[in-house]
Design an enzyme around this catalytic site. Structure first.
Site, short mmCIF file in Angstrom:
data_model
loop_
_atom_site.label_atom_id
_atom_site.label_comp_id
_atom_site.label_asym_id
_atom_site.label_seq_id
_atom_site.Cartn_x
_atom_site.Cartn_y
_atom_site.Cartn_z
N HIS A 100 9.94 -4.54 3.26
CA HIS A 100 10.06 -5.49 2.18
C HIS A 100 11.63 -5.97 2.14
O HIS A 100 12.41 -5.46 1.69
CB HIS A 100 9.89 -4.77 0.86
N HIS A 156 -2.71 -5.22 -11.24
CA HIS A 156 -2.07 -5.10 -12.47
C HIS A 156 -3.00 -5.26 -13.65
O HIS A 156 -3.83 -6.19 -13.64
CB HIS A 156 -0.90 -6.18 -12.61
N HIS A 207 -1.68 -4.35 4.37
CA HIS A 207 -0.76 -4.29 2.76
C HIS A 207 -1.45 -4.26 1.51
O HIS A 207 -1.95 -5.28 1.04
CB HIS A 207 0.18 -5.47 3.07
N ASP A 224 -1.24 -8.18 0.33
CA ASP A 224 -0.34 -7.60 -0.67
C ASP A 224 -0.88 -7.59 -1.61
O ASP A 224 -0.60 -7.84 -2.93
CB ASP A 224 0.85 -8.51 -0.79
ZN LIG Z 1 6.81 -6.07 -1.03
ZN LIG Z 2 3.49 -5.27 -1.64
#
Ligand SMILES: [Zn+2]
Ligand SMILES: [Zn+2]
Length: 431
Positions: free
Chosen positions: A187, A317, A68, A313
């Site tokens: 998700h 940013h 991920h 994950d």
């Molecule tokens: Zn997600």
């Molecule tokens: Zn994600």
């Protein structure tokens, strides 16, 4: 299903402690790699004019697999590229990563997918698998052409960043996906419950006056998708689990024999919502950091195998995006370069998880879910190896991260468990 750089090397790793829990190895040995393949494991091996890596005092383990990762390409190359994201992965000990399709444009057609795979062959530092979207434009209305996307090399399907809100469409996706043999990753977020939420709906958010994102906003959809896995007989992978109730639903589904798997992120394993008291946007994630009993349930779930994978994950940013008040900041943190040190420091050293469990859930666990070759230290296996300096520590600093974005929750910390070398698909990817 993976696309990545070529080049296979001849290396001997000398005198490392070799730990591979699934191969039942824990011994001080040498490993010889011939043309990218593990050719011999033993004491005082001939070096055959190979490059020699002196690794006394260090630990050699199967390299990590991250199922991920957000590479932000195409569309937001100011935040991450295939090159910068995979360089961060290599520095974190990963030999393979899987990239999310919520890019601009969304990866929902074979052309875009083939283009990314071609670019990865020249730009990536470690092999990459690319997910494609479940629905066109991730709009949640119409199924993407899962069959042709699988033929074009999709490693799996997901609308990550948002849920597939309609249960009927999700059910059809699972039924139709039977022809591809790929896994659908979800998700889980019931947006009618999470809208306006920036942090776990609990006492910390209440004290700070921040809108709450309740556990039910996740667990309700986890329950739905577990039941849809049972109903359709198809495999469902639950991404970034954060709530105690979600772990209970996953456990129930697995006990019933459904093809359902789950992943958890280092930040949900290491932190609770107490961390957001600083109002530092680098503690703002989706799903949010939750309470101590949630964290405890995630650790138990990972330990007993209910949750079989750690996933970062990794969500880059830009500084401009994150350098704003907590409630205005986007969700997400980077994690590739700090995943192992964080888990080692927060969970292994205090005795909450064994080193072997962490190694298995960061490597074989995710590989098996997505049908990838399991990294292993055995003769005949492709060399996917990570060398760790468990006693070594390093200060996490923005200017030292290889990730193009530095929105890490560990900035300024000095975790233990340093990655000193990564060999991915037979090639030295980081040292
Ligand atoms: Zn997600
Ligand atoms: Zn994600």
């Amino acid at each position: 299903m993976l696309a990545g750089p070529g080049g296979r090397e001849n290396v001997v790793v000398r005198d490392a402690r070799i730990v591979d829990p699934l191969e039942n190895v824990d011994a001080l040995l040498d490993v010889r790699i011939d043309n990218g393949v593990i050719a011999q494991i033993g004491e005082r091996l001939d070096t055959n004019e190979h490059r020699v890596v002196e690794a006394a005092g260090q630990t050699l383990v199967p390299a990590f697999v991250d199922p991920h990762v957000h590479l932000r390409t195409p569309g937001r190359e100011d935040e991450a590229t295939i090159a910068s994201g995979t360089a961060a992965a290599a520095a974190g000990g990963y030999c393979a990563i899987l990239a999310m399709p919520n890019t601009e444009p969304v990866v929902d057609d074979p052309e875009t997918l083939r283009g990314l795979r071609t670019r990865a062959e020249t730009e990536a530092h470690v092999p990459v698998g690319f997910f494609a979207a479940i629905t066109k434009g991730q709009a949640g209305d119409e199924l993407a052409e899962l069959g042709s996307l699988a033929d074009a090399g999709a490693v799996g399907f997901t609308d990550d960043g948002r849920p597939v809100a309609a249960a009927g469409l999700m059910r059809r996706a699972l039924q139709y996906n039977a022809i591809t043999g790929r896994t659908i990753a979800v998700h889980c977020e019931e947006q009618s419950l999470t809208r306006g939420g920036h942090a776990h709906a609990g006492d910390v958010a209440t004290e700070l006056g921040i809108g709450g994102w309740p556990s039910l906003g996740e667990s309700l959809m986890v329950a739905r998708d577990v039941d849809l896995a049972g109903d359709t007989g198809q495999s469902v992978h639950l991404m970034h689990l954060s709530a105690r109730e979600s772990v209970d639903h996953l456990r129930r589904g697995r006990e019933a024999g459904y093809c359902v798997t789950g992943e958890v992120s280092p930040h949900h394993l290491c932190l609770t919502h107490e961390a957001i008291r600083t109002l530092d946007p680098n503690f703002k994630m989706n799903p949010p950091l939750r309470a101590e009993d949630d964290r405890a349930a995630l650790i138990v779930g990972l330990r007993d195998g209910t949750i079989s994978a750690v996933a970062t994950d990794h969500a880059p940013h830009s500084r401009e995006e994150k350098d704003v008040p907590f409630e205005s900041a986007p969700f997400g943190v980077v994690g590739l370069e700090t995943a192992f040190p964080a888990l080692y420091t927060y969970l292994v050293e205090p005795g909450l998880l064994t080193l072997e469990t962490v190694l298995e859930r960061m490597s074989a666990g995710p590989a098996v879910i997505f049908g990838l070759e399991r990294p292993r230290i055995a003769v005949g296996a492709t060399a996917n190896l990570t060398l760790l300096d468990l006693a070594g520590s390093w200060r996490v600093r923005a200017d030292r991260l290889r990730s193009r974005s530095q929105n890490s929750w560990l900035l300024g910390e000095r975790p233990k468990g340093r990655v000193s070398m990564t060999i991915a698909a037979g090639r030295v990817a980081f040292e």
